[in-house]
Design a protein around this motif. Structure first.
Motif, PDB file in Angstrom:
ATOM      1  N   GLY A 149     -16.937  97.258  14.856  1.00  0.00           N
ATOM      2  CA  GLY A 149     -16.999  96.107  13.959  1.00  0.00           C
ATOM      3  C   GLY A 149     -15.646  95.514  13.610  1.00  0.00           C
ATOM      4  N   THR A 150     -14.552  96.153  14.031  1.00  0.00           N
ATOM      5  CA  THR A 150     -13.232  95.569  13.814  1.00  0.00           C
ATOM      6  C   THR A 150     -12.956  94.526  14.894  1.00  0.00           C
ATOM      7  OG1 THR A 150     -12.126  97.310  15.092  1.00  0.00           O
ATOM      8  CG2 THR A 150     -12.372  97.682  12.712  1.00  0.00           C
ATOM      9  N   CYS A 151     -11.943  93.711  14.677  1.00  0.00           N
ATOM     10  CA  CYS A 151     -11.682  92.610  15.599  1.00  0.00           C
ATOM     11  C   CYS A 151     -10.802  93.058  16.765  1.00  0.00           C
ATOM     12  CB  CYS A 151     -11.021  91.450  14.854  1.00  0.00           C
ATOM     13  SG  CYS A 151     -10.981  89.942  15.857  1.00  0.00           S
ATOM     14  N   ASP A 152     -11.209  92.667  17.961  1.00  0.00           N
ATOM     15  CA  ASP A 152     -10.458  92.967  19.172  1.00  0.00           C
ATOM     16  C   ASP A 152      -9.602  91.779  19.604  1.00  0.00           C
ATOM     17  OD1 ASP A 152      -9.705  94.640  21.323  1.00  0.00           O
ATOM     18  OD2 ASP A 152     -11.154  93.671  22.633  1.00  0.00           O
ATOM     19  N   ASP A 153     -10.054  90.575  19.310  1.00  0.00           N
ATOM     20  CA  ASP A 153      -9.284  89.367  19.634  1.00  0.00           C
ATOM     21  C   ASP A 153      -9.606  88.315  18.588  1.00  0.00           C
ATOM     22  OD1 ASP A 153      -7.752  87.375  20.869  1.00  0.00           O
ATOM     23  OD2 ASP A 153      -9.409  86.763  22.170  1.00  0.00           O
ATOM     24  N   GLY A 154      -8.613  87.974  17.778  1.00  0.00           N
ATOM     25  CA  GLY A 154      -8.826  86.991  16.728  1.00  0.00           C
ATOM     26  C   GLY A 154      -7.552  86.255  16.407  1.00  0.00           C
ATOM     27  N   TYR A 155      -7.687  85.306  15.520  1.00  0.00           N
ATOM     28  CA  TYR A 155      -6.519  84.546  15.088  1.00  0.00           C
ATOM     29  C   TYR A 155      -6.705  84.099  13.654  1.00  0.00           C
ATOM     30  CZ  TYR A 155      -9.368  80.425  16.293  1.00  0.00           C
ATOM     31  OH  TYR A 155     -10.372  79.486  16.382  1.00  0.00           O
ATOM     32  N   ALA A 156      -5.587  83.764  13.037  1.00  0.00           N
ATOM     33  CA  ALA A 156      -5.607  83.310  11.649  1.00  0.00           C
ATOM     34  C   ALA A 156      -4.449  82.353  11.431  1.00  0.00           C
ATOM     35  CB  ALA A 156      -5.501  84.508  10.700  1.00  0.00           C
ATOM     36  N   LEU A 157      -4.622  81.454  10.477  1.00  0.00           N
ATOM     37  CA  LEU A 157      -3.597  80.475  10.132  1.00  0.00           C
ATOM     38  C   LEU A 157      -3.428  80.417   8.624  1.00  0.00           C
ATOM     39  CD1 LEU A 157      -4.874  77.766  12.585  1.00  0.00           C
ATOM     40  CD2 LEU A 157      -2.571  78.673  12.666  1.00  0.00           C
ATOM     41  N   VAL A 158      -2.185  80.284   8.197  1.00  0.00           N
ATOM     42  CA  VAL A 158      -1.873  79.999   6.801  1.00  0.00           C
ATOM     43  C   VAL A 158      -1.487  78.532   6.747  1.00  0.00           C
ATOM     44  CG1 VAL A 158      -0.326  80.450   4.867  1.00  0.00           C
ATOM     45  CG2 VAL A 158      -1.077  82.346   6.343  1.00  0.00           C
ATOM     46  N   PHE A 159      -2.248  77.755   5.989  1.00  0.00           N
ATOM     47  CA  PHE A 159      -2.016  76.319   5.862  1.00  0.00           C
ATOM     48  C   PHE A 159      -1.436  75.983   4.491  1.00  0.00           C
ATOM     49  CE2 PHE A 159      -5.426  76.028   9.121  1.00  0.00           C
ATOM     50  CZ  PHE A 159      -4.798  75.180  10.014  1.00  0.00           C
ATOM     51  N   SER A 160      -0.733  74.864   4.452  1.00  0.00           N
ATOM     52  CA  SER A 160      -0.209  74.321   3.201  1.00  0.00           C
ATOM     53  C   SER A 160      -0.399  72.814   3.215  1.00  0.00           C
ATOM     54  CB  SER A 160       1.276  74.655   3.072  1.00  0.00           C
ATOM     55  OG  SER A 160       1.840  74.009   1.952  1.00  0.00           O
ATOM     56  N   ARG A 161      -0.551  72.241   2.052  1.00  0.00           N
ATOM     57  CA  ARG A 161      -0.573  70.773   1.964  1.00  0.00           C
ATOM     58  C   ARG A 161       0.831  70.212   2.191  1.00  0.00           C
ATOM     59  NH1 ARG A 161      -5.814  68.807   2.287  1.00  0.00           N
ATOM     60  NH2 ARG A 161      -7.114  69.717   0.673  1.00  0.00           N
ATOM     61  N   ASN A 162       1.834  71.053   2.001  1.00  0.00           N
ATOM     62  CA  ASN A 162       3.232  70.657   2.132  1.00  0.00           C
ATOM     63  C   ASN A 162       3.825  71.314   3.376  1.00  0.00           C
ATOM     64  OD1 ASN A 162       6.020  70.385   1.925  1.00  0.00           O
ATOM     65  ND2 ASN A 162       6.075  70.824  -0.264  1.00  0.00           N
ATOM     66  N   PRO A 163       4.375  70.544   4.326  1.00  0.00           N
ATOM     67  CA  PRO A 163       4.913  71.158   5.547  1.00  0.00           C
ATOM     68  C   PRO A 163       6.183  71.975   5.325  1.00  0.00           C
ATOM     69  CG  PRO A 163       5.409  68.810   5.520  1.00  0.00           C
ATOM     70  CD  PRO A 163       4.508  69.075   4.340  1.00  0.00           C
ATOM     71  N   HIS A 164       6.726  71.951   4.108  1.00  0.00           N
ATOM     72  CA  HIS A 164       7.993  72.624   3.856  1.00  0.00           C
ATOM     73  C   HIS A 164       7.845  73.994   3.212  1.00  0.00           C
ATOM     74  CE1 HIS A 164       9.798  68.940   5.130  1.00  0.00           C
ATOM     75  NE2 HIS A 164       9.154  68.270   4.192  1.00  0.00           N
ATOM     76  N   GLY A 165       6.638  74.476   3.005  1.00  0.00           N
ATOM     77  CA  GLY A 165       6.480  75.839   2.512  1.00  0.00           C
ATOM     78  C   GLY A 165       5.636  75.971   1.267  1.00  0.00           C
ATOM     79  N   LEU A 166       5.535  77.208   0.804  1.00  0.00           N
ATOM     80  CA  LEU A 166       4.735  77.552  -0.367  1.00  0.00           C
ATOM     81  C   LEU A 166       5.628  78.202  -1.412  1.00  0.00           C
ATOM     82  CD1 LEU A 166       1.713  79.176   1.491  1.00  0.00           C
ATOM     83  CD2 LEU A 166       1.687  76.995   0.269  1.00  0.00           C
ATOM     84  N   PRO A 167       5.343  77.977  -2.693  1.00  0.00           N
ATOM     85  CA  PRO A 167       6.126  78.638  -3.742  1.00  0.00           C
ATOM     86  C   PRO A 167       5.876  80.148  -3.742  1.00  0.00           C
ATOM     87  CG  PRO A 167       4.364  77.302  -4.688  1.00  0.00           C
ATOM     88  CD  PRO A 167       4.338  77.066  -3.219  1.00  0.00           C
ATOM     89  N   PRO A 168       6.814  80.933  -4.302  1.00  0.00           N
ATOM     90  CA  PRO A 168       6.712  82.406  -4.279  1.00  0.00           C
ATOM     91  C   PRO A 168       5.404  82.954  -4.847  1.00  0.00           C
ATOM     92  CG  PRO A 168       8.898  81.752  -4.997  1.00  0.00           C
ATOM     93  CD  PRO A 168       8.081  80.488  -4.900  1.00  0.00           C
ATOM     94  N   ASN A 169       4.886  82.372  -5.925  1.00  0.00           N
ATOM     95  CA  ASN A 169       3.648  82.911  -6.506  1.00  0.00           C
ATOM     96  C   ASN A 169       2.473  82.768  -5.537  1.00  0.00           C
ATOM     97  OD1 ASN A 169       3.775  80.053  -6.969  1.00  0.00           O
ATOM     98  ND2 ASN A 169       2.153  80.238  -8.496  1.00  0.00           N
ATOM     99  N   ILE A 170       2.445  81.707  -4.750  1.00  0.00           N
ATOM    100  CA  ILE A 170       1.371  81.524  -3.769  1.00  0.00           C
ATOM    101  C   ILE A 170       1.625  82.386  -2.534  1.00  0.00           C
ATOM    102  CG2 ILE A 170       0.272  79.842  -2.234  1.00  0.00           C
ATOM    103  CD1 ILE A 170       0.472  77.839  -4.525  1.00  0.00           C
ATOM    104  N   GLN A 171       2.879  82.582  -2.174  1.00  0.00           N
ATOM    105  CA  GLN A 171       3.196  83.479  -1.056  1.00  0.00           C
ATOM    106  C   GLN A 171       2.662  84.881  -1.330  1.00  0.00           C
ATOM    107  OE1 GLN A 171       7.365  83.383   0.030  1.00  0.00           O
ATOM    108  NE2 GLN A 171       7.421  81.153  -0.111  1.00  0.00           N
ATOM    109  N   ARG A 172       2.710  85.325  -2.577  1.00  0.00           N
ATOM    110  CA  ARG A 172       2.180  86.652  -2.929  1.00  0.00           C
ATOM    111  C   ARG A 172       0.663  86.701  -2.729  1.00  0.00           C
ATOM    112  NH1 ARG A 172       6.397  86.223  -6.653  1.00  0.00           N
ATOM    113  NH2 ARG A 172       5.122  85.277  -8.284  1.00  0.00           N
ATOM    114  N   ILE A 173      -0.024  85.638  -3.105  1.00  0.00           N
ATOM    115  CA  ILE A 173      -1.481  85.567  -2.896  1.00  0.00           C
ATOM    116  C   ILE A 173      -1.787  85.628  -1.408  1.00  0.00           C
ATOM    117  CG2 ILE A 173      -3.524  84.090  -3.120  1.00  0.00           C
ATOM    118  CD1 ILE A 173      -2.193  82.952  -5.708  1.00  0.00           C
TER     119      ILE A 173
END
Length: 197
Positions: A149-173
């Motif tokens: 039941g674990t993944c053998d082939d997968g992918y994931a993306l972290v998106f932001s509304r801002n192309p320049h990054g995320l603030p530290p509090n959201i990076q922790r989440i």
């Protein structure tokens, strides 16, 4: 070490290993509760990714989501891709999403198509693991599961509304959510240089 201590230690290790493997079972991953497609609509920029096997967008990845009058979610995405090991181009993809279980709107099926013949097409799961709609979103897809039941082939993306990054509090989440989907330390940054406007 006494025999009873050894047995206790063995049982604890076995329990710990079992709990780790159980937590990585794909069907047990939590997704965004009460996912709202209309709030999710709009432009997102990929800041980090975990690639699947095979050809995948390299950098300058963005996706714009739309919800039509019937409530169907679609997306247009762009990003640079390397073909034949040396040729880097901006590629366009389109996708349409279906929610098989209305009780879990964050678990969608995605049918996607590259807008050129050399790009792949197909269907994947597309799960919105978490989002606050205004700053960040984490999406996940498992293309192939192992027998356990674990993944053998997968992918994931972290998106932001801002192309320049995320603030530290959201990076922790985001880091906590990456751990919850068993991909901690497997993401690489995505360059956003404006190469694929």
């Amino acid at each position: 070490m006494s025999y009873s201590s050894f047995v206790l230690l063995t049982v604890l290790i076995s329990y710990f290993e079992e709990s780790l493997s159980t937590s990585c079972v794909v069907d047990q991953f939590n997704v965004k509760k009460g996912f709202d497609q209309k709030r999710y609509a709009g432009k997102w920029y990929a800041l980090a990714k975990k690639d699947p096997e095979g050809l995948f967008l390299q950098d300058n990845i963005s996706a714009e989501y739309f919800v039509d009058d019937e409530g169907t979610l679609t997306a247009s995405s762009k990003g640079r891709v390397k073909l034949f090991g040396f040729w880097v181009i901006c590629a366009d993809m389109t996708a349409q999403y279906n929610v098989p279980n209305p009780q879990e709107p964050g678990k969608m099926e995605m049918i996607y198509q590259g807008l050129a013949s050399y790009l792949s097409s197909g269907d994947d799961h597309h799960w919105v693991i978490d989002t606050d709609y205004d700053n960040y979103a984490i999406t996940y897809a498992c293309r192939r599961q192992k027998a356990d039941g674990t993944c053998d082939d997968g992918y994931a993306l972290v998106f932001s509304r801002n192309p320049h990054g995320l603030p530290p509090n959201i990076q922790r989440i985001v880091r906590r959510k990456q751990e919850e989907i068993c991909l901690s330390g497997q993401f690489e940054p995505v360059l956003q240089s404006g190469a694929c406007p």
